[in-house]
Motif scaffolding. Structure first.
Motif, mmCIF file in Angstrom:
data_model
loop_
_atom_site.group_PDB
_atom_site.id
_atom_site.type_symbol
_atom_site.label_atom_id
_atom_site.label_comp_id
_atom_site.label_asym_id
_atom_site.label_seq_id
_atom_site.Cartn_x
_atom_site.Cartn_y
_atom_site.Cartn_z
ATOM 1 N N THR A 77 74.816 6.969 18.228
ATOM 2 C CA THR A 77 75.078 5.653 17.651
ATOM 3 C C THR A 77 75.716 5.830 16.286
ATOM 4 O O THR A 77 75.569 6.882 15.652
ATOM 5 C CB THR A 77 73.792 4.804 17.541
ATOM 6 O OG1 THR A 77 74.152 3.476 17.144
ATOM 7 C CG2 THR A 77 72.805 5.376 16.547
ATOM 8 N N GLU A 78 76.414 4.803 15.858
ATOM 9 C CA GLU A 78 76.969 4.779 14.513
ATOM 10 C C GLU A 78 77.005 3.337 14.038
ATOM 11 O O GLU A 78 77.297 2.419 14.803
ATOM 12 C CB GLU A 78 78.383 5.361 14.494
ATOM 13 C CG GLU A 78 78.978 5.445 13.094
ATOM 14 C CD GLU A 78 80.314 6.153 13.089
ATOM 15 O OE1 GLU A 78 80.338 7.341 12.720
ATOM 16 O OE2 GLU A 78 81.316 5.516 13.470
ATOM 17 N N PHE A 79 76.680 3.151 12.757
ATOM 18 C CA PHE A 79 76.722 1.821 12.158
ATOM 19 C C PHE A 79 76.872 1.976 10.656
ATOM 20 O O PHE A 79 76.685 3.064 10.111
ATOM 21 C CB PHE A 79 75.457 1.017 12.496
ATOM 22 C CG PHE A 79 74.178 1.756 12.258
ATOM 23 C CD1 PHE A 79 73.558 1.714 11.023
ATOM 24 C CD2 PHE A 79 73.603 2.521 13.269
ATOM 25 C CE1 PHE A 79 72.379 2.414 10.806
ATOM 26 C CE2 PHE A 79 72.428 3.217 13.052
ATOM 27 C CZ PHE A 79 71.814 3.164 11.811
ATOM 28 N N GLU A 80 77.259 0.893 10.006
ATOM 29 C CA GLU A 80 77.422 0.898 8.558
ATOM 30 C C GLU A 80 76.477 -0.131 7.955
ATOM 31 O O GLU A 80 76.396 -1.268 8.430
ATOM 32 C CB GLU A 80 78.859 0.554 8.187
ATOM 33 C CG GLU A 80 79.141 0.666 6.711
ATOM 34 C CD GLU A 80 80.568 0.291 6.362
ATOM 35 O OE1 GLU A 80 80.760 -0.317 5.295
ATOM 36 O OE2 GLU A 80 81.478 0.592 7.163
ATOM 37 N N VAL A 81 75.758 0.286 6.916
ATOM 38 C CA VAL A 81 74.842 -0.593 6.201
ATOM 39 C C VAL A 81 75.023 -0.351 4.705
ATOM 40 O O VAL A 81 74.918 0.792 4.253
ATOM 41 C CB VAL A 81 73.363 -0.322 6.554
ATOM 42 C CG1 VAL A 81 72.477 -1.464 6.112
ATOM 43 C CG2 VAL A 81 73.148 -0.028 8.009
ATOM 44 N N GLU A 82 75.288 -1.402 3.977
ATOM 45 C CA GLU A 82 75.405 -1.344 2.517
ATOM 46 C C GLU A 82 76.296 -0.201 2.030
ATOM 47 O O GLU A 82 75.944 0.544 1.121
ATOM 48 C CB GLU A 82 74.007 -1.270 1.878
ATOM 49 C CG GLU A 82 73.165 -2.494 2.147
ATOM 50 C CD GLU A 82 71.802 -2.466 1.489
ATOM 51 O OE1 GLU A 82 71.450 -1.477 0.808
ATOM 52 O OE2 GLU A 82 71.072 -3.460 1.664
ATOM 53 N N TRP A 86 76.108 5.595 8.979
ATOM 54 C CA TRP A 86 75.065 6.421 9.594
ATOM 55 C C TRP A 86 75.522 6.768 11.013
ATOM 56 O O TRP A 86 75.896 5.888 11.776
ATOM 57 C CB TRP A 86 73.754 5.641 9.704
ATOM 58 C CG TRP A 86 73.117 5.299 8.401
ATOM 59 C CD1 TRP A 86 73.381 4.212 7.619
ATOM 60 C CD2 TRP A 86 72.088 6.026 7.744
ATOM 61 N NE1 TRP A 86 72.575 4.231 6.510
ATOM 62 C CE2 TRP A 86 71.773 5.329 6.561
ATOM 63 C CE3 TRP A 86 71.402 7.197 8.042
ATOM 64 C CZ2 TRP A 86 70.802 5.768 5.683
ATOM 65 C CZ3 TRP A 86 70.430 7.638 7.166
ATOM 66 C CH2 TRP A 86 70.135 6.926 5.995
ATOM 67 N N THR A 87 75.467 8.043 11.357
ATOM 68 C CA THR A 87 75.792 8.487 12.705
ATOM 69 C C THR A 87 74.618 9.318 13.208
ATOM 70 O O THR A 87 74.166 10.226 12.519
ATOM 71 C CB THR A 87 77.081 9.331 12.721
ATOM 72 O OG1 THR A 87 78.110 8.629 12.029
ATOM 73 C CG2 THR A 87 77.523 9.630 14.147
ATOM 74 N N TYR A 88 74.114 8.978 14.374
ATOM 75 C CA TYR A 88 72.976 9.675 14.981
ATOM 76 C C TYR A 88 73.378 10.253 16.323
ATOM 77 O O TYR A 88 74.104 9.618 17.094
ATOM 78 C CB TYR A 88 71.822 8.699 15.255
ATOM 79 C CG TYR A 88 70.936 8.417 14.084
ATOM 80 C CD1 TYR A 88 69.725 9.088 13.930
ATOM 81 C CD2 TYR A 88 71.297 7.483 13.129
ATOM 82 C CE1 TYR A 88 68.903 8.820 12.850
ATOM 83 C CE2 TYR A 88 70.485 7.207 12.046
ATOM 84 C CZ TYR A 88 69.283 7.884 11.921
ATOM 85 O OH TYR A 88 68.467 7.628 10.849
ATOM 86 N N ILE A 97 69.889 14.420 15.064
ATOM 87 C CA ILE A 97 70.708 14.722 13.888
ATOM 88 C C ILE A 97 71.332 13.424 13.419
ATOM 89 O O ILE A 97 71.860 12.653 14.213
ATOM 90 C CB ILE A 97 71.812 15.751 14.206
ATOM 91 C CG1 ILE A 97 71.193 17.072 14.652
ATOM 92 C CG2 ILE A 97 72.724 15.956 12.996
ATOM 93 C CD1 ILE A 97 72.199 18.124 15.062
ATOM 94 N N ASN A 98 71.243 13.196 12.101
ATOM 95 C CA ASN A 98 71.949 12.044 11.542
ATOM 96 C C ASN A 98 72.826 12.502 10.390
ATOM 97 O O ASN A 98 72.498 13.427 9.667
ATOM 98 C CB ASN A 98 70.974 10.942 11.101
ATOM 99 C CG ASN A 98 70.204 11.300 9.859
ATOM 100 O OD1 ASN A 98 70.749 11.314 8.769
ATOM 101 N ND2 ASN A 98 68.929 11.593 10.018
ATOM 102 N N VAL A 99 73.978 11.832 10.286
ATOM 103 C CA VAL A 99 74.886 12.052 9.170
ATOM 104 C C VAL A 99 74.897 10.772 8.353
ATOM 105 O O VAL A 99 75.266 9.712 8.861
ATOM 106 C CB VAL A 99 76.315 12.406 9.639
ATOM 107 C CG1 VAL A 99 77.248 12.564 8.447
ATOM 108 C CG2 VAL A 99 76.307 13.665 10.495
ATOM 109 N N LEU A 100 74.449 10.865 7.109
ATOM 110 C CA LEU A 100 74.474 9.768 6.149
ATOM 111 C C LEU A 100 75.713 10.015 5.305
ATOM 112 O O LEU A 100 75.849 11.085 4.707
ATOM 113 C CB LEU A 100 73.209 9.815 5.295
ATOM 114 C CG LEU A 100 73.083 8.956 4.048
ATOM 115 C CD1 LEU A 100 71.608 8.770 3.729
ATOM 116 C CD2 LEU A 100 73.809 9.497 2.865
ATOM 117 N N TYR A 101 76.643 9.056 5.281
ATOM 118 C CA TYR A 101 77.906 9.272 4.591
ATOM 119 C C TYR A 101 78.273 8.018 3.812
ATOM 120 O O TYR A 101 78.721 7.024 4.380
ATOM 121 C CB TYR A 101 78.993 9.611 5.611
ATOM 122 C CG TYR A 101 80.232 10.221 5.011
ATOM 123 C CD1 TYR A 101 80.317 11.592 4.821
ATOM 124 C CD2 TYR A 101 81.312 9.430 4.638
ATOM 125 C CE1 TYR A 101 81.452 12.167 4.274
ATOM 126 C CE2 TYR A 101 82.444 10.000 4.094
ATOM 127 C CZ TYR A 101 82.514 11.366 3.913
ATOM 128 O OH TYR A 101 83.632 11.929 3.360
#
Length: 153
Positions: A77-82, A86-88, A97-101
């Motif tokens: 999944t991927e979504f954008e918040v504030e 975030w990609t999981y 695994i998650n990528v916080l970018y």
């Protein structure tokens, strides 16, 4: 096919082939609860086969540290918040695994690893990271680690 993760009634939908499916479902629900409570966001996953670009994105970021995950990706999944993307990716082994970018230059950027209760540390991560434990009502004991992303993605 999309699946909105329910953190009240935890389900193994999409994760059935994992040997730790129940624990992985709890881990996924734990993430869904966090985003649901903090951001009022429905945590919706897709079959990894339907979103190969997300799986490849995470793999590309991991190559920064010469890491290649041996396990089969099940969901992503991927979504954008504030202003943070975030990609999981959830793997058959029980790894998440998650990528916080942060999209603004100079913001936080990191890769997080979480191990489902009952799984061993994957060989590709064992010598590179120390994992700390945290308790979760939904996921039991979660072991996690992370690294700061240096590159631009």
């Amino acid at each position: 096919m999309s699946y909105v993760v329910d953190f009240v009634n935890v389900s193994t939908v999409g994760l059935e082939s994992s040997p730790v499916a129940e624990a992985l479902a709890g881990l996924r629900a734990n993430e869904a609860r966090y985003f649901g409570n903090k951001y009022d966001l429905d945590f919706t996953t897709e079959s990894a086969g339907d979103v190969p670009d997300l799986v490849e994105y995470v793999a590309r970021v991991l190559r920064e540290r010469d890491i290649e995950i041996a396990s089969i990706p099940l969901e992503a999944t991927e979504f954008e918040v504030e202003g943070v993307r975030w990609t999981y990716v959830f793997y058959e082994s029980g790894l998440s695994i998650n990528v916080l970018y942060t999209l603004e230059p100079g913001g936080k950027r990191a890769v997080g690893f979480k191990l489902s209760d009952g799984m061993e540390v994957p060989d590709e991560l064992a010598d590179k990271f120390k994992f700390v434990r945290q308790r979760s009502k939904l996921a039991g004991t979660i072991r996690g680690s992370y690294f700061v992303v240096k590159g631009e993605y």
